[in-house]
Design a protein around this motif. Structure first.
Motif, PDB file in Angstrom:
ATOM      1  N   LEU A 567      -1.411  15.195   1.414  1.00 28.06           N
ATOM      2  CA  LEU A 567      -1.223  13.837   0.894  1.00 28.06           C
ATOM      3  C   LEU A 567       0.255  13.457   0.853  1.00 28.06           C
ATOM      4  O   LEU A 567       0.633  12.342   1.191  1.00 28.06           O
ATOM      5  CB  LEU A 567      -1.842  13.714  -0.498  1.00 28.06           C
ATOM      6  N   GLN A 568       1.112  14.415   0.445  1.00 28.95           N
ATOM      7  CA  GLN A 568       2.549  14.112   0.377  1.00 28.95           C
ATOM      8  C   GLN A 568       3.083  13.725   1.754  1.00 28.95           C
ATOM      9  O   GLN A 568       3.859  12.785   1.887  1.00 28.95           O
ATOM     10  CB  GLN A 568       3.309  15.316  -0.198  1.00 28.95           C
ATOM     11  N   LYS A 569       2.562  14.433   2.769  1.00 31.53           N
ATOM     12  CA  LYS A 569       2.988  14.129   4.148  1.00 31.53           C
ATOM     13  C   LYS A 569       2.482  12.738   4.552  1.00 31.53           C
ATOM     14  O   LYS A 569       3.219  11.909   5.071  1.00 31.53           O
ATOM     15  CB  LYS A 569       2.422  15.188   5.101  1.00 31.53           C
ATOM     16  N   GLU A 570       1.211  12.472   4.236  1.00 34.25           N
ATOM     17  CA  GLU A 570       0.596  11.188   4.585  1.00 34.25           C
ATOM     18  C   GLU A 570       1.293  10.024   3.885  1.00 34.25           C
ATOM     19  O   GLU A 570       1.541   8.979   4.468  1.00 34.25           O
ATOM     20  CB  GLU A 570      -0.867  11.162   4.132  1.00 34.25           C
ATOM     21  N   ASN A 571       1.604  10.186   2.593  1.00 35.27           N
ATOM     22  CA  ASN A 571       2.060   9.063   1.770  1.00 35.27           C
ATOM     23  C   ASN A 571       3.542   8.760   1.900  1.00 35.27           C
ATOM     24  O   ASN A 571       3.953   7.604   1.816  1.00 35.27           O
ATOM     25  CB  ASN A 571       1.746   9.329   0.287  1.00 35.27           C
ATOM     26  N   GLY A 572       4.347   9.829   2.046  1.00 31.76           N
ATOM     27  CA  GLY A 572       5.796   9.583   2.015  1.00 31.76           C
ATOM     28  C   GLY A 572       6.139   8.871   0.721  1.00 31.76           C
ATOM     29  O   GLY A 572       5.706   9.298  -0.356  1.00 31.76           O
ATOM     30  N   GLN A 573       6.870   7.732   0.820  1.00 31.35           N
ATOM     31  CA  GLN A 573       7.260   7.006  -0.399  1.00 31.35           C
ATOM     32  C   GLN A 573       6.266   5.905  -0.748  1.00 31.35           C
ATOM     33  O   GLN A 573       6.428   5.219  -1.761  1.00 31.35           O
ATOM     34  CB  GLN A 573       8.664   6.397  -0.214  1.00 31.35           C
ATOM     35  N   ASP A 574       5.229   5.692   0.076  1.00 31.92           N
ATOM     36  CA  ASP A 574       4.284   4.590  -0.156  1.00 31.92           C
ATOM     37  C   ASP A 574       3.275   5.004  -1.210  1.00 31.92           C
ATOM     38  O   ASP A 574       2.128   5.359  -0.899  1.00 31.92           O
ATOM     39  CB  ASP A 574       3.575   4.241   1.162  1.00 31.92           C
ATOM     40  N   LYS A 575       3.728   5.035  -2.474  1.00 26.27           N
ATOM     41  CA  LYS A 575       2.824   5.451  -3.564  1.00 26.27           C
ATOM     42  C   LYS A 575       3.311   4.842  -4.880  1.00 26.27           C
ATOM     43  O   LYS A 575       4.443   4.346  -4.968  1.00 26.27           O
ATOM     44  CB  LYS A 575       2.803   6.975  -3.671  1.00 26.27           C
ATOM     45  N   GLY A 576       2.430   4.830  -5.892  1.00 25.33           N
ATOM     46  CA  GLY A 576       2.814   4.355  -7.222  1.00 25.33           C
ATOM     47  C   GLY A 576       2.414   2.902  -7.445  1.00 25.33           C
ATOM     48  O   GLY A 576       1.980   2.217  -6.526  1.00 25.33           O
ATOM     49  N   TRP A 577       2.560   2.435  -8.683  1.00 25.04           N
ATOM     50  CA  TRP A 577       2.190   1.077  -9.066  1.00 25.04           C
ATOM     51  C   TRP A 577       3.016   0.647 -10.278  1.00 25.04           C
ATOM     52  O   TRP A 577       3.585   1.485 -10.977  1.00 25.04           O
ATOM     53  CB  TRP A 577       0.693   0.987  -9.413  1.00 25.04           C
ATOM     54  N   GLN A 578       3.125  -0.661 -10.481  1.00 29.00           N
ATOM     55  CA  GLN A 578       3.856  -1.157 -11.656  1.00 29.00           C
ATOM     56  C   GLN A 578       2.974  -0.963 -12.889  1.00 29.00           C
ATOM     57  O   GLN A 578       1.762  -1.166 -12.816  1.00 29.00           O
ATOM     58  CB  GLN A 578       4.186  -2.641 -11.467  1.00 29.00           C
ATOM     59  N   PRO A 579       3.564  -0.567 -14.020  1.00 30.52           N
ATOM     60  CA  PRO A 579       2.729  -0.277 -15.197  1.00 30.52           C
ATOM     61  C   PRO A 579       1.895  -1.473 -15.656  1.00 30.52           C
ATOM     62  O   PRO A 579       0.710  -1.332 -15.946  1.00 30.52           O
ATOM     63  CB  PRO A 579       3.718   0.145 -16.276  1.00 30.52           C
ATOM     64  N   ASP A 580       2.479  -2.687 -15.659  1.00 31.41           N
ATOM     65  CA  ASP A 580       1.750  -3.839 -16.214  1.00 31.41           C
ATOM     66  C   ASP A 580       0.637  -4.300 -15.280  1.00 31.41           C
ATOM     67  O   ASP A 580       0.778  -4.239 -14.065  1.00 31.41           O
ATOM     68  CB  ASP A 580       2.712  -4.997 -16.473  1.00 31.41           C
ATOM     69  N   CYS A 581      -0.432  -4.803 -15.884  1.00 31.11           N
ATOM     70  CA  CYS A 581      -1.527  -5.366 -15.092  1.00 31.11           C
ATOM     71  C   CYS A 581      -1.033  -6.597 -14.325  1.00 31.11           C
ATOM     72  O   CYS A 581      -0.153  -7.309 -14.804  1.00 31.11           O
ATOM     73  CB  CYS A 581      -2.669  -5.795 -16.011  1.00 31.11           C
ATOM     74  N   PRO A 582      -1.600  -6.824 -13.138  1.00 26.59           N
ATOM     75  CA  PRO A 582      -1.219  -8.023 -12.371  1.00 26.59           C
ATOM     76  C   PRO A 582      -1.731  -9.284 -13.081  1.00 26.59           C
ATOM     77  O   PRO A 582      -2.708  -9.227 -13.821  1.00 26.59           O
ATOM     78  CB  PRO A 582      -1.915  -7.821 -11.034  1.00 26.59           C
ATOM     79  N   ASN A 583      -1.049 -10.408 -12.844  1.00 26.04           N
ATOM     80  CA  ASN A 583      -1.553 -11.684 -13.383  1.00 26.04           C
ATOM     81  C   ASN A 583      -2.720 -12.138 -12.525  1.00 26.04           C
ATOM     82  O   ASN A 583      -2.627 -12.125 -11.305  1.00 26.04           O
ATOM     83  CB  ASN A 583      -0.443 -12.758 -13.340  1.00 26.04           C
ATOM     84  N   LEU A 584      -3.825 -12.509 -13.187  1.00 29.04           N
ATOM     85  CA  LEU A 584      -5.014 -12.926 -12.431  1.00 29.04           C
ATOM     86  C   LEU A 584      -5.432 -14.318 -12.871  1.00 29.04           C
ATOM     87  O   LEU A 584      -5.266 -14.680 -14.033  1.00 29.04           O
ATOM     88  CB  LEU A 584      -6.161 -11.951 -12.697  1.00 29.04           C
ATOM     89  N   ASP A 585      -6.017 -15.091 -11.952  1.00 30.39           N
ATOM     90  CA  ASP A 585      -6.533 -16.413 -12.353  1.00 30.39           C
ATOM     91  C   ASP A 585      -7.733 -16.179 -13.273  1.00 30.39           C
ATOM     92  O   ASP A 585      -8.476 -15.214 -13.068  1.00 30.39           O
ATOM     93  CB  ASP A 585      -7.015 -17.198 -11.120  1.00 30.39           C
ATOM     94  N   PRO A 586      -7.924 -17.026 -14.283  1.00 27.43           N
ATOM     95  CA  PRO A 586      -9.132 -16.899 -15.108  1.00 27.43           C
ATOM     96  C   PRO A 586     -10.374 -16.955 -14.206  1.00 27.43           C
ATOM     97  O   PRO A 586     -10.289 -17.433 -13.079  1.00 27.43           O
ATOM     98  CB  PRO A 586      -9.066 -18.128 -16.028  1.00 27.43           C
ATOM     99  N   ILE A 587     -11.494 -16.463 -14.738  1.00 32.91           N
ATOM    100  CA  ILE A 587     -12.704 -16.345 -13.916  1.00 32.91           C
ATOM    101  C   ILE A 587     -13.021 -17.682 -13.244  1.00 32.91           C
ATOM    102  O   ILE A 587     -13.107 -18.704 -13.906  1.00 32.91           O
ATOM    103  CB  ILE A 587     -13.912 -15.927 -14.799  1.00 32.91           C
ATOM    104  N   SER A 588     -13.168 -17.643 -11.933  1.00 33.63           N
ATOM    105  CA  SER A 588     -13.414 -18.907 -11.193  1.00 33.63           C
ATOM    106  C   SER A 588     -14.883 -19.292 -11.356  1.00 33.63           C
ATOM    107  O   SER A 588     -15.722 -18.402 -11.500  1.00 33.63           O
ATOM    108  CB  SER A 588     -13.096 -18.692  -9.716  1.00 33.63           C
TER     109      SER A 588
END
Ligand SMILES: CC(=O)N[C@@H](CC(=O)O)C(=O)NC[C@H](CC1(C(=O)N[C@@H](Cc2ccc(O)cc2)C(=O)O)CCCC1)C(=O)O
Ligand SMILES: [Zn+2]
Length: 588
Positions: A567-588
């Motif tokens: 996995l380390q070979k496959e991923n390189g630096q393309d890994k991780g996420w921002q701690p806060d939840c993304p902003n989402l539109d209210p339920i459509s």
């Protein structure tokens, strides 16, 4: 003084006789309710739980009369456990009845919830919605089921849960605990328990981050980038599971080497016309091969191994039952012919085997050395059963391919079950402990839940969530009030147990190829640990089996090391996420 000790011995004898009568009567009423959810059976169950709690209160008061300071350690431990009655300590009978009633109501809401996609087409979680999550790749349909399930379950329990928290905290405070979380953690008899699990989680995070990155990349290829937030989170409805807690149902999208044989044996089981009964007999054969106790006839007579087809509402969530009479031990499972249910059958039978191994113990010792031990037994057996070699030996994997690529695919399949689970197994009680200790107020229940889900698990809700929702209630263990850190502990312990048992079985080579089938040496060591029940602090049986004195993530990390390198070979630096939840539109 020995007069006091003689009287104490007689009290313990009386307690044991009475406890078997009271607890088995209560188990029978609870079993009747769980296998036939009606108003009448719910009321009977609430009354039976109330009477059992009052009996435990009475026994606790009688035990408190004895001055145990001069008693031998074992007698002191038995008295301690008789007085350790948890929420049964609530002196106000009306409040005690309310507590049991609130729990029964939440359990009913969860187990009878259905999602109506059309006026006439209302689906229960088991098997219908679960099967959709395993099979469907239709993002919009998954999203509707994901939201619909939360509307029909958690959303309807928010007020009841707030009532439960207050009553449970009031009850355990009479025993001197700060709050319900403090009481639950005390069961591990380890001063540093909360820090220990926190550092285990920190140690395992890098492994999870690598797996998360690989899975996200493959799911983006499947669903298109537009479905994924820029924050790096994986939308929770795309991982093949209603709670995104294990990802093995989408493994067909995730195999590193797709041209190798598929390791999900569901199709082969269906082809061979496997039945629920046969699944449990295959599991029973494994335990017997170790020289452990086979399932008694009462198990086969009394268990409910399939969802009833007579219209009855039942609690389909699988469970294993000790009737505390040394005779009746049962599993209730709405078994489907799938590999996941094959694994669950081993998990449930692990509980039954533990019950059988400690049934001679005093009633107060008929429990796991700690709750993580109880959750680990069946899963340890599954670590052997699910190896390609064993699946081939029992005829579920026609072609056994043994090369590096097949090995990597196998480790990926296991990681989607074991590594994927770690943040989820950890965060459920992080949320609940924060609620019990008053850090998370009802007005912030859902905000705190999603903070943990986004930050620790790297998953995000497919639609915006608000405090009208109560998403924790959409997960069985919250309305059913079953502590959860036990599963995180189990997922660490089971690899320590597996390593010890594989050593006992004389296994050589990498840990992930070990199969202890037919090893009576391994079975004897496991049986010796299980038969102790909770008669000693868990570190004692633990050391007897593993020669270790602490939980360690090392065996788990050793088991998965080859996959991590990949996995380390496959991923390189393309890994991780921002701690806060993304902003989402209210339920459509
Ligand atoms: C009378 C009573 O309640 N008895 C207790 C046992 C006891 O305390 O003696 C009991 O039967 N609890 C039910 C619970 C069921 C399951 C579960 O809830 N699992 C977790 C996490 C997980 C997932 C995968 C896995 O491989 C291992 C764990 C989930 O699904 O989230 C569902 C399928 C698996 C186990 C269980 O068996 O632990
Ligand atoms: Zn379990």
């Amino acid at each position: 003084s020995n007069v006091n000790e003689t009287a104490a011995g007689e009290f313990l004898d009386m307690y044991n006789t009475e406890a078997q009568r009271v607890f088995s009567a209560n188990a029978a009423v609870s079993w009747a309710f769980n296998t036939n959810i009606t108003d009448e059976n719910r009321q009977k169950s609430i009354q039976s739980d109330l009477q059992t709690d009052l009996w435990r209160q009475n026994m606790s008061h009688q035990a408190a009369v004895f001055n145990t300071s001069g008693f031998d350690p074992d007698m002191q431990r038995q008295f301690y456990k008789i007085k350790d009655i948890g929420t049964a300590a609530l002196e106000d009978v009306a409040k005690l009845e309310e507590l049991n009633s609130v729990l029964a109501q939440m359990s009913t809401i969860y187990s009878t919830a259905r999602v109506c996609l059309t006026k006439t087409d209302c689906l229960p979680l088991d098997p219908d919605i679960t099967r959709e999550f395993e099979k469907s790749r239709n993002e919009e349909r998954l999203r509707r089921l994901w939201v619909g399930w939360r509307d029909e379950s958690g959303k309807k329990m928010r007020q009841l849960y707030t009532q439960f928290v207050d009553l449970s905290n009031e009850a355990v405070k009479t025993l001197g605990y700060a709050d319900t979380g403090d009481y639950w953690r005390s069961k591990y008899e380890t001063e540093t328990f909360e820090q220990d699990v926190a550092s285990l989680f920190e140690e395992l995070k890098p492994f999870y981050t690598e797996l998360h990155a690989f899975v996200r990349r493959r799911l983006k290829a499947q669903y298109g980038d537009s479905v994924f937030p820029a924050s790096g989170h994986i939308p929770a409805h795309l991982l093949g599971n209603m709670w995104a807690q294990q990802w093995n149902s989408v493994q067909n999208l995730l195999m590193p080497y797709p041209d190798q044989p598929i390791l999900d044996v569901t199709a082969e089981m269906v082809k061979q016309e496997y039945t629920a009964e046969r699944i449990f007999h295959v599991a029973d054969d494994f335990f017997a091969s170790l020289g452990l106790t086979p399932m008694p006839q009462e198990f086969w007579n009394g268990s409910m191994l399939e969802k009833p087809q007579d219209g009855r509402e039942v609690v389909c969530h699988a469970s294993a039952w000790d009737f505390y009479n040394g005779i009746d031990f049962r599993v209730k499972q709405c078994t489907e012919v799938t590999m996941e249910h094959f694994s669950t059958a081993h998990h449930e039978m692990g509980h039954i085997e533990y019950f059988l191994q400690y049934k001679h113990q005093p009633v107060v010792y008929r429990g796991g050395a700690n709750a993580g031990f109880h959750e680990a037994v069946g899963d340890v057996i599954s670590l052997s059963v699910e190896t390609p070699k064993h699946l081939h030996d029992i005829g579920l994997l026609p072609t056994l391919v043994e090369n590096n690529e097949a090995d990597t695919n196998f480790l990926m399949a296991m990681a989607l079950q074991k590594i994927a689970f770690l943040p989820f197994g950890y965060l459920i009680d992080q949320w609940r402990w924060s609620v019990f200790r008053g850090q998370t107020h009802p007005s912030d229940y859902n905000k705190a839940w999603w903070k943990l889900r986004c930050e620790l698990q790297g998953v995000s809700p497919p639609v915006a969530r608000t405090e009208d929702d109560f998403d924790p209630g959409a997960k069985f263990h919250i309305p059913n009030n079953t502590p959860y850190i036990r599963y995180f502990v189990s997922f660490v312990l089971q690899f320590q147990f597996h390593k010890a048992l594989c050593d006992a079985a004389g296994h050589t080579g990498p840990l992930h190829t070990c199969d202890i089938f037919n090893s009576t040496e391994a079975g004897t060591k496991l049986g010796e640990m299980l038969s102790m029940g909770s008669s000693k602090v868990w570190t004692e049986p633990f050391q007897a089996l593993t020669n270790q004195t602490r939980m360690s993530a090392q065996p788990l990390m050793d088991y998965f090391q080859p996959l991590m390198t990949f996995l380390q070979k496959e991923n390189g630096q393309d890994k991780g996420w921002q701690p806060d939840c993304p902003n989402l539109d209210p339920i459509s």
